[in-house]
Write an enzyme that holds these catalytic residues in place. Structure first.
Site, PDB file in Angstrom:
ATOM      1  CE  LYS A 134      12.436 -14.450  16.014  1.00 58.71           C
ATOM      2  NZ  LYS A 134      10.795 -14.488  16.076  1.00 58.71           N
ATOM      3  CG  ASP A 174      10.605 -15.356  19.167  1.00 59.51           C
ATOM      4  OD1 ASP A 174       9.716 -15.336  18.508  1.00 59.51           O
ATOM      5  OD2 ASP A 174      11.282 -16.387  19.608  1.00 59.51           O
TER       6      ASP A 174
END
Ligand code: NDP
Ligand code: 2IT
Length: 454
Positions: A134, A174
């Site tokens: 991430k 995201d």
């Protein structure tokens, strides 16, 4: 971290969590995400010395690598701006690092570490060969011009490009990173590397993107809900839902829920929520999409167009009576009290589109009440699953049709549901949290065992 564990497992849990907190001071979201998984995995590995002796959980809570870097860029007025970029390459045990990029003003190292850790289990559940990562930055996309977003993305990718590659690490979107940002970043990577490879997913259809990727996370969360309801002898038809958020995941969760015969009562953004007692149907959702995706405006505008609806400033939608809750905005957006309120109002299912949207005490309420509760790592895996399919299409240099991809997404979500049932059934109840944690863990742990100590 409080725990419902008892005896030796509780003792081991406390020691483990104290060590984690000591090594990662102040990273509360990371502690929370690890604590939730450890509650399942510590008792699970207790009588499995092969995992215990190899210290799998201990190794899995130490990311492979953390990259933090400066991003300097120039705004439209010629001012020099400085942000902080991150990429957590958490685990490549079962495939190249894979996970999204978030641009939001409030992110910290803890945010990315929790998200990368969760991604490990989620990606494993998809059954596709993807490791976990991430990243992102404390850049606030709100109010920025297209050119400012472009300059930021180019500066961000100039550094990130050293660390990623289609066989190494494949980022995606995201919060705050949608088609616009992915395109700017892909273009910059292509320019720097002189290679056209599928180094990002969520790309535009003209340059290697996949159909259904935009819809995948929201659709997947509703497919998971549909499977849980079916397992309990019910369906979506005639049910009401509270959706939070009005971004990518919220929009397509609302769309699929409505298509299946349900009625969506609420949507929200960080300013507040709207309640439409008539239901946010296809036409009204198209208006929300124009508002959020094209005009980049606030959800409060909705009530000007649909005066029957009401706007509740500074509030979240969980006090509105509903059958189903679909949290699709951000982490820790359902408090313990809000979880209780949902239960008091008769909510019988929760499918988490957002990552870690429910606080641990809220999760305990849902599990204690034995409602259908799908944790984010299972419920929102449809997004990264279709990202995995995009990687496959890029490698094969072909594109599947919308129907083929929707069918594959449907099957992947059913596969995740089946894994949760297999590992989470306790008497006549399925604990989807335990099921997801154990199923996600086994595959990664077995790969790590095979590699020896690394
Ligand atoms: P978007 O940026 O498209 O939308 C985010 C939405 O959540 C917006 O409505 C935003 O409101 C709201 N929001 C963001 N931060 C906060 C906050 N602190 N408080 C209240 N509301 C907030 O993001 P996505 O829809 O892509 O992501 C939503 C969630 O889903 C995240 O948890 C993400 O990690 C998760 N997710 C996303 C996937 C994907 O494929 N995109 C895949 C799997 C999970 P505002 O505009 O006011 O900021
Ligand atoms: O949280 C997530 O799973 C995502 N943001 C999607 C990641 C991806 O690589 O598609």
């Amino acid at each position: 971290m409080t725990t419902a564990l008892t005896g030796k497992a509780a003792e081991h849990y406390q020691q483990f969590m104290e060590g984690l907190a000591r090594r990662n001071p102040g990273e509360h979201e990371y502690h929370q995400a690890v604590g939730e998984v450890a509650q399942t995995i510590i008792p699970f590995v207790f009588d499995k010395p092969i995992y215990q002796d190899a210290q799998i959980l201990e190794r899995l809570t130490e990311p492979d690598r953390i990259i933090i870097f400066r991003v300097a860029w120039e705004d439209d007025n010629g001012n020099v701006r400085v942000n902080r970029g991150y990429r957590i390459q958490h685990s490549n045990a079962i495939g190249p690092y894979k996970g999204g990029l978030r641009f939001h003003k409030d992110v910290t190292l803890s945010t990315f570490k929790f998200l990368a850790f969760e991604q490990t289990f989620k990606n494993s559940l998809t059954s596709l060969p993807m490791g976990s990562a991430k990243g992102g930055a404390d850049f606030n996309p709100k109010g920025k011009s297209d050119r400012e977003a472009m300059r930021f993305c180019q500066a961000f990718m100039t550094e990130l490009s050293r660390h990623i590659g289609h066989q190494t690490d494949v980022p995606a979107g995201d919060i705050g990173v949608g088609a616009r940002e992915v395109s700017y970043m892909f273009g910059q990577h292509k320019r720097l590397s002189n290679e056209f490879t599928g180094v990002l997913t969520g790309k535009g259809l003209a340059f290697g993107g996949s159909l259904i990727r935009t819809e995948a996370t929201g659709y997947g969360a509703v497919y998971m809900l549909q499977d849980m309801l079916k397992h309990a002898g019910q369906d979506v038809e005639g049910k009401t839902a509270c959706v939070s958020g009005s971004g990518n995941v919220a929009q397509y969760a609302a769309e699929k829920f409505t298509q299946l015969g349900g009625k969506v009562l609420t949507m929200s953004d960080s300013g507040g929520f709207i309640l439409d007692p008539d239901g946010i149907d296809a036409e009204r959702l198209a208006y929300v999409q124009e508002l959020k995706n094209v005009k980049r405006a606030r959800i409060s505008e909705y009530v000007k167009q649909y005066p029957n609806a009401s706007y509740h400033e500074g509030q979240r939608p969980w006090s509105v009576p509903c059958d189903v809750a679909l949290p699709c905005a951000t982490q820790n957006e359902i408090s313990e009290d809000e979880a209780q309120k949902l239960l008091d109002n008769g909510c019988m299912a929760v499918s988490e589109g957002a990552n870690m949207p429910t606080v641990p005490e809220g999760i305990n309420k849902f599990i204690g009440a034995k409602i259908l509760y799908a944790p984010s790592k299972a419920a929102n895996a449809g997004g990264v699953a279709v990202s995995g399919l995009e990687m496959t299409q890029n490698s094969m240099r072909l594109s599947w049709t919308r129907d083929e991809l929707d069918q594959r997404l449907r099957e992947i979500m059913s596969g995740i549901h089946a894994q949760c049932v297999e590992h989470g059934t306790d008497g006549d109840h399925v604990n989807y949290l335990n099921g997801a944690n154990i199923a996600g863990f086994i595959k990664v742990a077995d790969a790590m065992l095979a590699y020896g100590v690394l």
